[in-house]
Design an enzyme around this catalytic site. Structure first.
Site, PDB file in Angstrom:
ATOM      1  N   ASN A   1      -0.237 -12.377 -18.907  1.00  0.00           N
ATOM      2  CA  ASN A   1      -0.553 -10.956 -19.104  1.00  0.00           C
ATOM      3  C   ASN A   1       0.587 -10.083 -18.600  1.00  0.00           C
ATOM      4  O   ASN A   1       1.268 -10.402 -17.625  1.00  0.00           O
ATOM      5  CB  ASN A   1      -1.901 -10.573 -18.484  1.00  0.00           C
ATOM      6  CG  ASN A   1      -2.026 -10.910 -17.017  1.00  0.00           C
ATOM      7  OD1 ASN A   1      -1.429 -11.857 -16.539  1.00  0.00           O
ATOM      8  ND2 ASN A   1      -2.811 -10.129 -16.307  1.00  0.00           N
ATOM      9  N   ILE A   2       0.796  -8.995 -19.322  1.00  0.00           N
ATOM     10  CA  ILE A   2       1.875  -8.053 -19.009  1.00  0.00           C
ATOM     11  C   ILE A   2       1.271  -6.653 -19.007  1.00  0.00           C
ATOM     12  O   ILE A   2       0.889  -6.144 -20.064  1.00  0.00           O
ATOM     13  CB  ILE A   2       3.021  -8.155 -20.051  1.00  0.00           C
ATOM     14  CG1 ILE A   2       3.515  -9.607 -20.159  1.00  0.00           C
ATOM     15  CG2 ILE A   2       4.156  -7.204 -19.694  1.00  0.00           C
ATOM     16  CD1 ILE A   2       4.411  -9.884 -21.356  1.00  0.00           C
ATOM     17  N   GLU A   3       1.146  -6.078 -17.816  1.00  0.00           N
ATOM     18  CA  GLU A   3       0.475  -4.783 -17.699  1.00  0.00           C
ATOM     19  C   GLU A   3       1.467  -3.627 -17.795  1.00  0.00           C
ATOM     20  O   GLU A   3       2.688  -3.832 -17.775  1.00  0.00           O
ATOM     21  CB  GLU A   3      -0.284  -4.727 -16.363  1.00  0.00           C
ATOM     22  CG  GLU A   3      -1.383  -5.768 -16.309  1.00  0.00           C
ATOM     23  CD  GLU A   3      -2.222  -5.693 -15.051  1.00  0.00           C
ATOM     24  OE1 GLU A   3      -1.819  -5.022 -14.082  1.00  0.00           O
ATOM     25  OE2 GLU A   3      -3.308  -6.324 -15.061  1.00  0.00           O
TER      26      GLU A   3
ATOM     27  N   GLU B   1      -3.449 -14.584 -23.666  1.00  0.00           N
ATOM     28  CA  GLU B   1      -3.750 -15.312 -24.904  1.00  0.00           C
ATOM     29  C   GLU B   1      -3.043 -14.666 -26.093  1.00  0.00           C
ATOM     30  O   GLU B   1      -2.547 -15.348 -26.992  1.00  0.00           O
ATOM     31  CB  GLU B   1      -5.264 -15.311 -25.173  1.00  0.00           C
ATOM     32  CG  GLU B   1      -6.107 -15.900 -24.067  1.00  0.00           C
ATOM     33  CD  GLU B   1      -6.540 -14.892 -23.020  1.00  0.00           C
ATOM     34  OE1 GLU B   1      -5.728 -14.024 -22.648  1.00  0.00           O
ATOM     35  OE2 GLU B   1      -7.689 -14.977 -22.563  1.00  0.00           O
TER      36      GLU B   1
ATOM     37  N   CYS C   1     -11.306 -12.783 -23.150  1.00  0.00           N
ATOM     38  CA  CYS C   1     -12.102 -11.586 -23.471  1.00  0.00           C
ATOM     39  C   CYS C   1     -12.382 -11.515 -24.972  1.00  0.00           C
ATOM     40  O   CYS C   1     -11.830 -12.273 -25.774  1.00  0.00           O
ATOM     41  CB  CYS C   1     -11.376 -10.338 -22.999  1.00  0.00           C
ATOM     42  SG  CYS C   1     -10.079  -9.805 -24.127  1.00  0.00           S
TER      43      CYS C   1
ATOM     44  N   CYS D   1      -9.350 -11.097 -27.358  1.00  0.00           N
ATOM     45  CA  CYS D   1      -8.586 -12.338 -27.547  1.00  0.00           C
ATOM     46  C   CYS D   1      -9.345 -13.311 -28.447  1.00  0.00           C
ATOM     47  O   CYS D   1      -8.746 -14.012 -29.259  1.00  0.00           O
ATOM     48  CB  CYS D   1      -8.282 -12.968 -26.193  1.00  0.00           C
ATOM     49  SG  CYS D   1      -7.065 -12.021 -25.256  1.00  0.00           S
TER      50      CYS D   1
HETATM   51  N1  THU Z   1      -6.557 -10.393 -19.285  1.00  0.00           N
HETATM   52  C1  THU Z   1      -5.962 -11.383 -20.025  1.00  0.00           C
HETATM   53  O1  THU Z   1      -4.749 -11.622 -19.903  1.00  0.00           O
HETATM   54  N2  THU Z   1      -6.740 -12.072 -20.895  1.00  0.00           N
HETATM   55  C2  THU Z   1      -8.073 -11.835 -21.102  1.00  0.00           C
HETATM   56  O2  THU Z   1      -8.635 -12.331 -22.060  1.00  0.00           O
HETATM   57  C3  THU Z   1      -8.794 -10.995 -20.148  1.00  0.00           C
HETATM   58  C4  THU Z   1      -7.949 -10.024 -19.398  1.00  0.00           C
HETATM   59  C5  THU Z   1      -5.723  -9.601 -18.359  1.00  0.00           C
HETATM   60  C6  THU Z   1      -5.532  -8.171 -18.761  1.00  0.00           C
HETATM   61  C7  THU Z   1      -5.270  -7.493 -17.438  1.00  0.00           C
HETATM   62  O3  THU Z   1      -3.877  -7.570 -17.166  1.00  0.00           O
HETATM   63  C8  THU Z   1      -6.016  -8.343 -16.425  1.00  0.00           C
HETATM   64  O4  THU Z   1      -6.319  -9.566 -17.077  1.00  0.00           O
HETATM   65  C9  THU Z   1      -7.298  -7.713 -15.932  1.00  0.00           C
HETATM   66  O5  THU Z   1      -8.120  -7.342 -16.962  1.00  0.00           O
HETATM   67 ZN    ZN Z   2      -8.094 -10.799 -23.788  1.00  0.00          ZN
END
Ligand code: THU
Ligand code: ZN
Length: 143
Positions: free
Chosen positions: A52-54, A65, A96, A99
């Site tokens: 994940n990249i925020e 994903e 989630c 995804c």
């Molecule tokens: N996140 C994912 O990378 N994949 C998911 O399916 C659920 C959420 C990440 C997004 C965010 O950076 C962190 O988890 C918290 O929601």
């Molecule tokens: Zn997701």
């Protein structure tokens, strides 16, 4: 969803888990502090990874994903078979809804999903296996 042990998994599945754990180290999650790693197996047998990249604007956040799927698509393949997702959660660790829908777009058969929960020492705590059809029944898949 089925709880499994590492020794019940295939070599390729363990490879996926290891790749997901490794790429999780590259996650950029300063806002949520919630790091996610993903590794998928495509129809050609290749592995693609993502973390994940925020962003300060949360809507710009890329999910692990999604990054793995985008990596597969840019390599020229559009069909994923299996994906491992690694995170540290107090419950189970599932992808989630967004995804899940993206997995529908880039798969032809049901996708096998391996969910790995890490403990506070970043060691594997629990492994669950499930499938896309179990997590997203009656998926929207046609225009
Ligand atoms: N996140 C994912 O990378 N994949 C998911 O399916 C659920 C959420 C990440 C997004 C965010 O950076 C962190 O988890 C918290 O929601
Ligand atoms: Zn997701």
């Amino acid at each position: 969803m089925k709880k499994v042990e590492l020794n019940q998994l295939s070599k390729k599945q363990i490879e996926l888990i290891e790749a997901a754990i490794e790429i999780r180290g590259n996650a950029y999650a300063p806002y949520s502090n919630f790091k996610v790693g993903a590794a998928l197996l495509d129809e050609l047998g290749n592995i693609h990874t993502g973390c994940n990249i925020e962003s300060i604007d949360f809507t710009l956040t890329s999910h692990a994903e999604m990054v793995a799927i985008d990596s597969m698509v840019k390599s020229g393949c559009r069909n994923m078979k299996e994906i491992a997702i690694v995170l540290k959660s107090s419950t189970y660790s599932v992808p989630c809804g967004l995804c899940r829908q993206k997995m529908v777009e880039f798969s032809t058969d049901d996708v096998s999903i391996i969910c790995i929960n890490l403990d506070s020492n970043e060691q594997i705590q629990e492994i669950y296996t499930t499938s896309l059809s179990e997590l997203l029944p009656y998926a929207f898949n046609q225009l």
